[in-house]
Design an enzyme around this catalytic site. Structure first.
Site, short mmCIF file in Angstrom:
data_model
loop_
_atom_site.label_atom_id
_atom_site.label_comp_id
_atom_site.label_asym_id
_atom_site.label_seq_id
_atom_site.Cartn_x
_atom_site.Cartn_y
_atom_site.Cartn_z
N ASP A 120 0.82 -1.24 0.00
CA ASP A 120 0.00 0.00 0.00
C ASP A 120 0.84 1.27 0.00
O ASP A 120 0.34 2.35 0.34
CB ASP A 120 -0.96 0.04 1.20
CG ASP A 120 -1.93 -1.13 1.19
OD1 ASP A 120 -2.12 -1.73 0.12
OD2 ASP A 120 -2.49 -1.43 2.26
N GLU A 121 2.12 1.17 -0.34
CA GLU A 121 2.99 2.35 -0.28
C GLU A 121 3.48 2.78 -1.65
O GLU A 121 4.25 3.74 -1.76
CB GLU A 121 4.21 2.07 0.62
CG GLU A 121 3.89 1.81 2.08
CD GLU A 121 3.58 3.07 2.87
OE1 GLU A 121 3.57 4.16 2.27
OE2 GLU A 121 3.33 2.96 4.08
#
Lengths: 282, 282, 282, 282
Positions: free
Chosen positions: B227-228
């Site tokens: 999710d980065e």
């Protein structure tokens, strides 16, 4: 005039709406609007807001309150009856940025906000003339050095008993845990990000670094946990890679003032009920 | 036909745009569109996308590439020339939820996405008939148990060399750090929150608990950090206290498929340049 | 400082972008941003905006202009070179409503609008003190009776040669067909509906009667045809059946000032090109 | 199960809400949600929607209806009681474009729309396989030539008594004034512009010609006046000069299906009350 708003909440059970509406009818009130919400139809919490018209409301208030106490107390419900002709007194804390401050003062002058503004307090003096041109008293309480307790005590002294709620209109000082307790009224803040993203300082810089395609603002009640209080309103605006952190700040300022003004209006109209760490907005 | 897109990026210096446009002109290209961005006018990074028309592009490609190598190499720039008549091959990974998957298949059939779809792989078999009705091969690769390595190896084997990029259309399995390396092509994910808020599992449940007034979705390139990765596109939709976590999930599904389809379109059209952990979207 | 913006438009043909960028390079300019658009790749109209940096721009201007005249004249193109360090002079016409007027003055004071404001003219005097508190001259030109020609002549006399463009910030008088010709500069209006819906007077009342679920505002260049000029920017806000025409007016005011401020900014930055009855906004 | 929705409307007077809620309570119903609106607090029209739970609703219906007839009839109010466990039967008319059609079928399969779909009728056969893959009957009723009366009669024959409402999912034939009367149920249309802008044919082309910066879609009840019926829902999306009329059509398709699906959901849930040429949406 002669309009009251009634907030009712507590454990849900059959018949509450009927009990409340019957109560209003037998007290000769005419319902203007009614909103109701149950967070879980089987044994959850119940929330209701009714606005009703009642001739000679000021005279009738005591009797209605007695009826509410008897009727709703028996149901284990909490209630709050407000005469809508009495505006809430709103204190504003600000710093150098004036976009939220001026927007509130100007909306108030236009008649958009049903409040009075007893004072604006700022740790900077730049906005003094502007504020006073709206006929609002301005107090400059500087806040330098590491020990802010004297400044905070002075602010509490100015506000206590004089306001019904406080708005932090981009006030850039962190208030102590005791502040809330000492002022004893709700405090509404505007945070310059779509919480819970970018909690803490410099959210536009963090937003630029993360490369988000939307930036936002969040208005919330202040609690002891920084940036963690119940959210009243949020909004966002689309941005692109081409915009610098300074651009985001400028674009975000528009969202901030819009979001804050809606949150303030809803609070002033008794539309917001706090429940755990959330809000019901009717 | 006969349209090429050229991506150029690297350290900024005076004259790059002129050098690139002159190069296109001397190779008999006609510029159809040009976008350019510099993240810092004084010594930052330079990004450019040019689409140009060139008669008999397929024949001219080698010569243009040689010119680019000579001209832009000397300026320390990276470039990528793409014949737009050759659609990218898009592999899709999905799970039980079909809203993102079907939306991509519908759009492809309508001619909205300039890609081919060599295959859909799912760890569930429910969508098999739907997928095949679009003329797209479907492979069921179950992923049970704790050791996912065999399933992942099978997926890599199916995709490798057969696709130019991969879309995780609400694929609910976490891929290993090696997956990216082994497939060797960009992977686009759709996360069901407005990142960086609500990273990780169950974002709608977290959103409900936090009481946010907007929910969103984020499409990003997958990196080793969950999710980065660089964000390609985001959007949000307004919600109220009255909506349950299940409502948020249903409302969010519409945002997810819209956001993912835009991110996929832009990637397929070579509009997205990755730079550090951000994207430039032209 | 030392930044210029160059607008180029005319009949499209191969090589224009290359010709312009080469010209800038040979005049020692460094391109900061470039936008380009062709309304029809086969024989349509071409539009370009380039911002470039050039040391000692004021000295170089004449030489660059000569080069532009020679180079672009040969291609049948129209061009306009602007020294971005010279702010445009913006005259404002207003009436009793102050939301658009104050928003422009606030933004200007915050440094958001690259203009000077030589004067505000109003057919009412209510905003005089507010305007002057920003250090901006205020002129009251009443406009009663049926013959508005004397008032209009006075307005033209005040504005002519003193401003580079005019903003109608909810100016509620209809200007004569000659006004545009006599002031000789672009005039930007804000109309309180999403044109072309609800042309003419009382759009919020019409919107309420039609039962629309969105209301909006439109900023456009004024032409001889009322409410028919090229649209620069539009936006909308969601409304419900529960909002009265007065509510729509209040809600719409926020959209009006936001839309107008964006249109003014883009015009001030030379981002808007008029083409037939449309605008290209870079 | 055992949930009913009750719609009440008519001339406003004090005590209606109390009368309705008391009626529900004495019939052993428990109010789940209540919405209420008065278009003019002094003698306007009153609208209410209540959803309540009642054990063994099917058995209780007759008794409740008798009570409603007596109680509300005396107040001059119109009412409609609906057993929410009985889904409405939705007939769909479509043409070649499938984006609205497929979206409705797919949402229905996901359980998002509380309806049954007895049939899809199209004047083209392209969608037949898709429709039938959802388990929905498909009828092809060609509509060529100038006399459409035979085709229309066939459509009426298929739909009459078999559906509770009809959705025109981008059905491109103009229905005769008699159609509405003959089918005898509400008809919901999706128009591809933000009405009242761009009434009639080819709205995207008109939008491009006018140079608007937003395009939209409108779902409304069909009346004898083309594109003039009560609006249920609208939405817009931002566009730029760079998008062609074909781009607008593609971008607009996403808005169309979103707007139509919301309008259909709200109608199916009995949330929409028609009043004059407007809608109250609870």
């Amino acid at each position: 005039h002669d309009h009251a708003s009634l907030i009712v909440y507590g454990p849900d059970k059959p018949g509450i709406v009927a009990a409340v509406t019957a109560l209003i009818t037998r007290n000769k009130g005419n319902i203007v609007s009614l909103d109701q919400y149950t967070d879980d139809p089987t044994g959850g919490a119940f929330f209701q807001r009714v606005v009703f018209h009642c001739r000679d409301l000021k005279v009738a208030m005591t009797e209605i309150e007695n009826d509410l106490e008897t009727t709703l107390g028996a149901l284990g419900l909490t209630w709050k009856l407000t005469d809508q002709s009495i505006p809430k007194r709103m204190g504003i804390l600000a710093s150098t940025s004036d976009h939220c401050l001026l927007d509130l003062l100007w909306r108030h002058r236009r008649g958009e906000l049903p409040v009075t503004i007893p004072m604006v307090i700022s740790n900077h003096s730049n906005a003094a003339d502007d504020v006073r041109s709206f006929g609002v008293p301005f107090f400059h309480v500087p806040s330098s050095g590491t020990d802010k307790s004297a400044a905070e005590a002075q602010i509490v002294k100015l506000l206590a008993e004089n306001v019904d709620f406080i708005v932090l209109a981009r006030y850039m000082q962190i208030l102590s845990p005791d502040f809330l307790k000492n002022v004893g009224v709700p405090v509404i803040n505007i945070h310059h990000s779509f919480l819970p993203a970018f909690i803490g300082a410099a959210p536009y810089k963090k937003a630029k670094a993360r490369g988000v395609k939307l930036i936002g603002a969040t208005s919330h009640y202040v609690t002891e946990e920084l940036d963690e209080g119940p959210i009243i309103e949020q909004d966002v605006v689309r941005v692109t890679h081409a915009e610098s952190a300074a651009d985001l700040q400028r674009r975000g300022a528009d969202v901030e003032r819009a979001v804050l003004s809606r949150a303030v209006l809803w609070h002033a109209e008794d539309r917001v009920i706090r429940h755990q760490n959330q809000t019901i907005v009717f």
